[in-house]
Design a protein around this motif. Structure first.
Motif, mmCIF file in Angstrom:
data_model
loop_
_atom_site.group_PDB
_atom_site.id
_atom_site.type_symbol
_atom_site.label_atom_id
_atom_site.label_comp_id
_atom_site.label_asym_id
_atom_site.label_seq_id
_atom_site.Cartn_x
_atom_site.Cartn_y
_atom_site.Cartn_z
ATOM 1 N N CYS A 147 0.515 -1.527 -0.431
ATOM 2 C CA CYS A 147 0.712 -0.447 0.157
ATOM 3 C C CYS A 147 1.128 1.403 -0.043
ATOM 4 O O CYS A 147 -0.055 2.129 -0.690
ATOM 5 C CB CYS A 147 -0.977 0.231 0.386
ATOM 6 S SG CYS A 147 -2.412 -0.966 0.931
ATOM 7 N N TRP A 160 2.461 4.077 -1.937
ATOM 8 C CA TRP A 160 2.697 4.020 -3.279
ATOM 9 C C TRP A 160 4.309 4.454 -3.567
ATOM 10 O O TRP A 160 4.721 4.064 -5.291
ATOM 11 C CB TRP A 160 1.592 5.290 -3.839
ATOM 12 C CG TRP A 160 2.056 5.736 -5.444
ATOM 13 C CD1 TRP A 160 2.074 7.160 -6.027
ATOM 14 C CD2 TRP A 160 1.389 4.939 -6.041
ATOM 15 N NE1 TRP A 160 2.207 6.437 -6.750
ATOM 16 C CE2 TRP A 160 1.351 5.505 -7.193
ATOM 17 C CE3 TRP A 160 0.570 3.447 -5.844
ATOM 18 C CZ2 TRP A 160 1.586 4.835 -8.483
ATOM 19 C CZ3 TRP A 160 0.341 2.765 -7.395
ATOM 20 C CH2 TRP A 160 0.989 3.629 -8.635
ATOM 21 N N TYR A 163 4.324 -1.072 -10.289
ATOM 22 C CA TYR A 163 3.627 -0.347 -11.251
ATOM 23 C C TYR A 163 3.725 0.216 -12.815
ATOM 24 O O TYR A 163 2.926 -0.106 -13.689
ATOM 25 C CB TYR A 163 2.882 0.397 -10.431
ATOM 26 C CG TYR A 163 1.140 0.621 -10.753
ATOM 27 C CD1 TYR A 163 0.346 -0.865 -9.977
ATOM 28 C CD2 TYR A 163 0.719 1.455 -11.466
ATOM 29 C CE1 TYR A 163 -0.953 -0.772 -11.134
ATOM 30 C CE2 TYR A 163 -0.942 1.086 -12.067
ATOM 31 C CZ TYR A 163 -1.866 0.016 -11.462
ATOM 32 O OH TYR A 163 -3.220 0.721 -12.123
ATOM 33 N N HIS A 171 -5.797 -5.048 -8.862
ATOM 34 C CA HIS A 171 -5.909 -3.999 -7.533
ATOM 35 C C HIS A 171 -6.065 -4.872 -7.307
ATOM 36 O O HIS A 171 -6.198 -4.609 -6.246
ATOM 37 C CB HIS A 171 -6.794 -2.544 -8.516
ATOM 38 C CG HIS A 171 -5.529 -1.709 -9.324
ATOM 39 N ND1 HIS A 171 -5.565 -0.798 -8.779
ATOM 40 C CD2 HIS A 171 -5.124 -1.672 -10.603
ATOM 41 C CE1 HIS A 171 -5.247 0.166 -9.307
ATOM 42 N NE2 HIS A 171 -4.522 -0.200 -10.349
ATOM 43 N N LYS A 172 -7.780 -5.992 -7.709
ATOM 44 C CA LYS A 172 -8.199 -6.667 -6.353
ATOM 45 C C LYS A 172 -7.116 -7.857 -5.570
ATOM 46 O O LYS A 172 -7.203 -7.816 -4.710
ATOM 47 C CB LYS A 172 -9.375 -7.680 -6.955
ATOM 48 C CG LYS A 172 -10.417 -7.245 -7.754
ATOM 49 C CD LYS A 172 -11.561 -7.855 -8.271
ATOM 50 C CE LYS A 172 -12.587 -7.044 -8.557
ATOM 51 N NZ LYS A 172 -12.896 -8.180 -9.359
ATOM 52 N N PHE A 226 -4.233 -4.779 -4.785
ATOM 53 C CA PHE A 226 -4.330 -3.292 -3.155
ATOM 54 C C PHE A 226 -5.981 -3.337 -2.778
ATOM 55 O O PHE A 226 -6.719 -1.990 -3.153
ATOM 56 C CB PHE A 226 -3.881 -1.742 -4.436
ATOM 57 C CG PHE A 226 -2.906 -2.105 -5.445
ATOM 58 C CD1 PHE A 226 -1.936 -1.736 -4.047
ATOM 59 C CD2 PHE A 226 -2.887 -2.199 -6.689
ATOM 60 C CE1 PHE A 226 -0.149 -1.891 -4.805
ATOM 61 C CE2 PHE A 226 -1.337 -1.959 -6.903
ATOM 62 C CZ PHE A 226 -0.317 -2.092 -6.282
ATOM 63 N N GLU A 227 -6.117 -4.375 -2.943
ATOM 64 C CA GLU A 227 -7.582 -4.177 -2.296
ATOM 65 C C GLU A 227 -7.815 -3.728 -0.313
ATOM 66 O O GLU A 227 -8.218 -3.188 -0.748
ATOM 67 C CB GLU A 227 -8.480 -5.647 -2.288
ATOM 68 C CG GLU A 227 -9.383 -5.886 -1.713
ATOM 69 C CD GLU A 227 -10.301 -7.029 -2.182
ATOM 70 O OE1 GLU A 227 -11.681 -7.628 -2.931
ATOM 71 O OE2 GLU A 227 -9.324 -7.994 -1.617
#
Length: 145
Positions: free
Chosen positions: A54, A56, A63, A94-95, A98-99
């Motif tokens: 999480c 960034w 990414y 994303h699931k 980063f969910e």
């Protein structure tokens, strides 16, 4: 990492040779991004560690590499980018990764009542005051022709 890059370039060249000239082969494009881009991304994210997914600042480079990989393969296969396959691919990413991350980096919640209360009470009071003022003014007929 150098062998991974060499394998990526070899696969991209192969993909370019196998591409149909008339249209994008979405099934093969999906296969390539899953087996080339996703595998490299998983390797990079394993190095980052799940606790920092999480953050960034820690995941931006990986990414970006993932995005560029999907763009390169799309260009070599004469596919439009972004497309339906890429959208679904990134939703899956994303699931998976980063969910549980919030937009601002901290859990979002409702503000406390002492903050919300005035934003509700003041407009209600102003509405009641203006309504009373209009009713009072309409009952006074002095000076109206």
């Amino acid at each position: 990492m150098a062998s991974c890059t060499g394998r990526l370039l070899a696969t991209l060249l192969l993909a370019h040779q196998l591409n149909l000239l008339t249209a994008c082969n979405e099934a093969y494009y999906s296969y390539l991004i899953k087996h080339i881009c996703l595998e490299a991304y998983r390797f990079q994210m394993t190095d980052v560690g799940q606790k920092l997914w999480c953050d960034w600042g820690e995941t931006l480079s990986s990414y970006g590499d993932l995005t560029n990989c999907t763009i390169l393969i799309a260009n070599k296969m004469d596919c439009f980018w972004p497309n339906r396959v890429v959208d679904q691919f990134f939703l899956t990413i994303h699931k998976e990764y980063f969910e549980n991350c919030s937009v601002s980096g901290r859990a979002l919640g409702d503000p406390p009542n002492n903050i919300v209360g005035p934003f509700i009470a003041i407009p209600v009071m102003i509405t009641l005051f203006v309504t009373a003022l209009v009713v009072w003014r309409s009952k006074r007929n002095e000076g109206i022709i």
